[in-house]
Scaffold this motif. Structure first.
Motif, PDB file in Angstrom:
ATOM      1  N   ILE A 176       0.844  -1.193   0.000  1.00 59.94           N
ATOM      2  CA  ILE A 176       0.000   0.000   0.000  1.00 59.94           C
ATOM      3  C   ILE A 176       0.881   1.246   0.000  1.00 59.94           C
ATOM      4  O   ILE A 176       1.818   1.346   0.800  1.00 59.94           O
ATOM      5  N   ALA A 177       0.584   2.182  -0.905  1.00 58.28           N
ATOM      6  CA  ALA A 177       1.272   3.471  -0.967  1.00 58.28           C
ATOM      7  C   ALA A 177       0.223   4.563  -0.795  1.00 58.28           C
ATOM      8  O   ALA A 177      -0.720   4.641  -1.588  1.00 58.28           O
ATOM      9  N   SER A 178       0.375   5.400   0.225  1.00 51.89           N
ATOM     10  CA  SER A 178      -0.626   6.438   0.454  1.00 51.89           C
ATOM     11  C   SER A 178       0.040   7.798   0.633  1.00 51.89           C
ATOM     12  O   SER A 178       1.189   7.894   1.055  1.00 51.89           O
ATOM     13  N   ASP A 179      -0.725   8.834   0.314  1.00 52.33           N
ATOM     14  CA  ASP A 179      -0.229  10.198   0.500  1.00 52.33           C
ATOM     15  C   ASP A 179      -1.412  11.115   0.788  1.00 52.33           C
ATOM     16  O   ASP A 179      -2.532  10.872   0.306  1.00 52.33           O
ATOM     17  N   ILE A 180      -1.154  12.164   1.534  1.00 53.58           N
ATOM     18  CA  ILE A 180      -2.194  13.143   1.859  1.00 53.58           C
ATOM     19  C   ILE A 180      -2.531  14.027   0.671  1.00 53.58           C
ATOM     20  O   ILE A 180      -3.606  14.601   0.588  1.00 53.58           O
ATOM     21  N   ASP A 181      -1.603  14.114  -0.292  1.00 52.26           N
ATOM     22  CA  ASP A 181      -1.739  15.014  -1.438  1.00 52.26           C
ATOM     23  C   ASP A 181      -2.257  14.255  -2.660  1.00 52.26           C
ATOM     24  O   ASP A 181      -1.658  13.257  -3.081  1.00 52.26           O
ATOM     25  N   ALA A 182      -3.349  14.747  -3.240  1.00 56.99           N
ATOM     26  CA  ALA A 182      -3.970  14.058  -4.376  1.00 56.99           C
ATOM     27  C   ALA A 182      -3.043  14.008  -5.584  1.00 56.99           C
ATOM     28  O   ALA A 182      -3.019  13.008  -6.318  1.00 56.99           O
ATOM     29  N   VAL A 183      -2.278  15.079  -5.808  1.00 56.89           N
ATOM     30  CA  VAL A 183      -1.353  15.098  -6.948  1.00 56.89           C
ATOM     31  C   VAL A 183      -0.271  14.039  -6.765  1.00 56.89           C
ATOM     32  O   VAL A 183       0.100  13.337  -7.709  1.00 56.89           O
ATOM     33  N   ALA A 184       0.240  13.915  -5.530  1.00 56.45           N
ATOM     34  CA  ALA A 184       1.250  12.885  -5.268  1.00 56.45           C
ATOM     35  C   ALA A 184       0.701  11.501  -5.544  1.00 56.45           C
ATOM     36  O   ALA A 184       1.408  10.645  -6.094  1.00 56.45           O
ATOM     37  N   VAL A 185      -0.548  11.264  -5.191  1.00 55.37           N
ATOM     38  CA  VAL A 185      -1.161   9.954  -5.448  1.00 55.37           C
ATOM     39  C   VAL A 185      -1.249   9.695  -6.949  1.00 55.37           C
ATOM     40  O   VAL A 185      -0.985   8.580  -7.414  1.00 55.37           O
ATOM     41  N   GLU A 186      -1.588  10.724  -7.728  1.00 53.32           N
ATOM     42  CA  GLU A 186      -1.629  10.577  -9.181  1.00 53.32           C
ATOM     43  C   GLU A 186      -0.251  10.257  -9.735  1.00 53.32           C
ATOM     44  O   GLU A 186      -0.091   9.392 -10.603  1.00 53.32           O
ATOM     45  N   VAL A 187       0.758  10.971  -9.241  1.00 53.98           N
ATOM     46  CA  VAL A 187       2.141  10.718  -9.665  1.00 53.98           C
ATOM     47  C   VAL A 187       2.553   9.292  -9.304  1.00 53.98           C
ATOM     48  O   VAL A 187       3.167   8.576 -10.109  1.00 53.98           O
ATOM     49  N   ALA A 188       2.216   8.888  -8.087  1.00 51.48           N
ATOM     50  CA  ALA A 188       2.546   7.533  -7.652  1.00 51.48           C
ATOM     51  C   ALA A 188       1.928   6.495  -8.577  1.00 51.48           C
ATOM     52  O   ALA A 188       2.579   5.525  -8.973  1.00 51.48           O
ATOM     53  N   GLN A 189       0.665   6.699  -8.933  1.00 46.51           N
ATOM     54  CA  GLN A 189      -0.022   5.742  -9.796  1.00 46.51           C
ATOM     55  C   GLN A 189       0.629   5.667 -11.168  1.00 46.51           C
ATOM     56  O   GLN A 189       0.791   4.579 -11.740  1.00 46.51           O
ATOM     57  N   VAL A 190       1.023   6.816 -11.711  1.00 47.02           N
ATOM     58  CA  VAL A 190       1.711   6.834 -13.007  1.00 47.02           C
ATOM     59  C   VAL A 190       3.014   6.042 -12.923  1.00 47.02           C
ATOM     60  O   VAL A 190       3.347   5.251 -13.819  1.00 47.02           O
ATOM     61  N   ASN A 191       3.761   6.243 -11.834  1.00 52.33           N
ATOM     62  CA  ASN A 191       5.022   5.520 -11.673  1.00 52.33           C
ATOM     63  C   ASN A 191       4.803   4.021 -11.509  1.00 52.33           C
ATOM     64  O   ASN A 191       5.559   3.208 -12.043  1.00 52.33           O
ATOM     65  N   VAL A 192       3.768   3.663 -10.775  1.00 54.46           N
ATOM     66  CA  VAL A 192       3.457   2.245 -10.575  1.00 54.46           C
ATOM     67  C   VAL A 192       3.155   1.572 -11.915  1.00 54.46           C
ATOM     68  O   VAL A 192       3.641   0.466 -12.196  1.00 54.46           O
ATOM     69  N   VAL A 193       2.388   2.245 -12.752  1.00 56.71           N
ATOM     70  CA  VAL A 193       2.071   1.698 -14.077  1.00 56.71           C
ATOM     71  C   VAL A 193       3.328   1.615 -14.939  1.00 56.71           C
ATOM     72  O   VAL A 193       3.571   0.609 -15.612  1.00 56.71           O
ATOM     73  N   ALA A 194       4.150   2.676 -14.902  1.00 56.41           N
ATOM     74  CA  ALA A 194       5.375   2.708 -15.713  1.00 56.41           C
ATOM     75  C   ALA A 194       6.333   1.591 -15.325  1.00 56.41           C
ATOM     76  O   ALA A 194       7.114   1.109 -16.158  1.00 56.41           O
ATOM     77  N   ASN A 195       6.277   1.166 -14.066  1.00 59.19           N
ATOM     78  CA  ASN A 195       7.149   0.095 -13.595  1.00 59.19           C
ATOM     79  C   ASN A 195       6.483  -1.274 -13.639  1.00 59.19           C
ATOM     80  O   ASN A 195       7.019  -2.239 -13.089  1.00 59.19           O
ATOM     81  N   ASP A 196       5.300  -1.345 -14.284  1.00 59.97           N
ATOM     82  CA  ASP A 196       4.577  -2.597 -14.442  1.00 59.97           C
ATOM     83  C   ASP A 196       4.281  -3.251 -13.085  1.00 59.97           C
ATOM     84  O   ASP A 196       4.422  -4.463 -12.913  1.00 59.97           O
ATOM     85  N   LEU A 197       3.856  -2.405 -12.126  1.00 60.41           N
ATOM     86  CA  LEU A 197       3.573  -2.896 -10.783  1.00 60.41           C
ATOM     87  C   LEU A 197       2.130  -2.597 -10.371  1.00 60.41           C
ATOM     88  O   LEU A 197       1.812  -2.579  -9.180  1.00 60.41           O
ATOM     89  N   ARG A 198       1.258  -2.367 -11.335  1.00 59.60           N
ATOM     90  CA  ARG A 198      -0.109  -1.979 -10.998  1.00 59.60           C
ATOM     91  C   ARG A 198      -0.851  -3.065 -10.228  1.00 59.60           C
ATOM     92  O   ARG A 198      -1.792  -2.778  -9.493  1.00 59.60           O
ATOM     93  N   ASP A 199      -0.450  -4.323 -10.393  1.00 53.47           N
ATOM     94  CA  ASP A 199      -1.093  -5.415  -9.658  1.00 53.47           C
ATOM     95  C   ASP A 199      -0.419  -5.683  -8.321  1.00 53.47           C
ATOM     96  O   ASP A 199      -0.840  -6.577  -7.579  1.00 53.47           O
ATOM     97  N   ARG A 200       0.615  -4.903  -7.998  1.00 54.47           N
ATOM     98  CA  ARG A 200       1.390  -5.149  -6.783  1.00 54.47           C
ATOM     99  C   ARG A 200       1.363  -3.986  -5.803  1.00 54.47           C
ATOM    100  O   ARG A 200       1.654  -4.178  -4.626  1.00 54.47           O
ATOM    101  N   VAL A 201       1.061  -2.765  -6.294  1.00 52.09           N
ATOM    102  CA  VAL A 201       1.067  -1.576  -5.443  1.00 52.09           C
ATOM    103  C   VAL A 201      -0.285  -0.879  -5.562  1.00 52.09           C
ATOM    104  O   VAL A 201      -0.727  -0.550  -6.666  1.00 52.09           O
ATOM    105  N   THR A 202      -0.931  -0.643  -4.437  1.00 55.08           N
ATOM    106  CA  THR A 202      -2.197   0.085  -4.382  1.00 55.08           C
ATOM    107  C   THR A 202      -1.924   1.508  -3.897  1.00 55.08           C
ATOM    108  O   THR A 202      -1.343   1.694  -2.819  1.00 55.08           O
TER     109      THR A 202
END
Length: 291
Positions: A176-202
């Motif tokens: 689980i990866a969480s942040d108080i900032d909505a923009v940071a969460v969007e950035v995190a999600q983009v990075n998770v997808v770019a690293n092919d980890l979308r099924d491993r990191v929420t």
């Protein structure tokens, strides 16, 4: 031609700095943004800065400085720069134990046996270049090398999610990866997808541990929190509730002079210091909750 102007000054206390920042917002031309923050050198000095898309009124700034007992503003014209391109040129890969943090422009430099973590230049907070992120990655690498296996891992205040992704690279369970900032969460999600980890990191938007998905996944056997001293101290009771007996916490965002205060706050919650490492002006703490 310059496209942006900055105006910075310093004041001796927080109240005056915040009042000056509020007054700057009423300027004409008005700033596109105003920042107020403490200079972390132990002096108690605060800095106030304004960003302008038109040349600021120097007379008005001088009057504001005098009215709030601030130093004279330093006004600078900032060239119109492609900052993403500049960062891309200057952001070199980082090795932290088995982990290799890089931008796509350095994809050909990834060592064969490294655990790669792709963070694009446009998302440069939490790339591994800062001592706090580097320290957390090295702490994770050592913990894994010593035989620890994370099964329930959370990255609180995740930023780019580089720490969550690092854990997901070496262990198979969902992180689980969480942040108080909505923009940071969007950035995190983009990075998770770019690293092919979308099924491993929420990726979640949450204040600390306050999210039903975090509550459902607790208790955790490893929690990262790379934020700042006071939020870390405030988080200590919640950390104790969400960290499993025998679990570890890796904390950073702490200046060397602040480390003892953080360690004391966590010790009071039954989470003791196991190792402390310094990277420049910053400290990374590895803490262990008693079984």
């Amino acid at each position: 031609m310059p496209a942006t102007w900055t105006a910075f000054t310093q004041l001796p206390n927080q109240a005056s700095a915040e009042a000056l920042g509020e007054a700057m917002e009423a300027m004409d031309p008005e700033p596109s943004g105003v920042g107020v923050f403490e200079i972390e050198d132990g002096s108690g000095t605060w800095e106030v800065g304004g960003y302008f898309t038109q040349s600021p009124d120097e007379v008005e700034l001088a009057l504001l400085a005098a009215g709030f007992n601030a130093r004279p503003f330093v006004i600078s014209a900032v060239p119109d720069t492609d900052w993403v391109d500049k960062v891309r040129r200057e952001l070199t890969p980082v090795e932290a134990g088995r982990f290799f943090v890089y931008g796509s422009h350095d994809a050909d430099k990834v060592p064969e046996k490294a655990e790669p973590l792709l963070i694009e230049a446009a998302m440069a907070f939490g790339t591994g270049h800062h001592g706090t992120t580097l320290g957390c990655l090295c702490a994770l690498d050592r913990l894994a090398s010593d035989g620890f296996r994370g099964r329930r891992v959370a990255d609180i205040g995740c930023g780019t999610a580089v720490l969550a992704m690092a854990a997901a690279r070496i262990w198979p369970d969902r992180v689980i990866a969480s942040d108080i900032d909505a923009v940071a969460v969007e950035v995190a999600q983009v990075n998770v997808v770019a690293n092919d980890l979308r099924d491993r990191v929420t990726c979640l938007e949450a204040v600390g541990f306050d999210h039903p998905d975090i509550a459902a996944a607790a208790p955790f056997d490893l929690i990262f929190a790379n934020i700042l001293k006071q939020p870390l101290i405030d988080l200590a009771p919640d950390m104790a509730r969400h960290l499993d007996a025998g679990g570890y916490a890796i904390l950073s965002g702490i200046l060397t002079r602040q480390a003892d205060e953080v360690v004391k706050a966590y010790a009071a919650q039954g989470i003791a210091l196991e190792r402390q490492d310094t990277y420049g002006d910053w400290v990374t703490l590895l803490l262990h909750k008693s079984a």
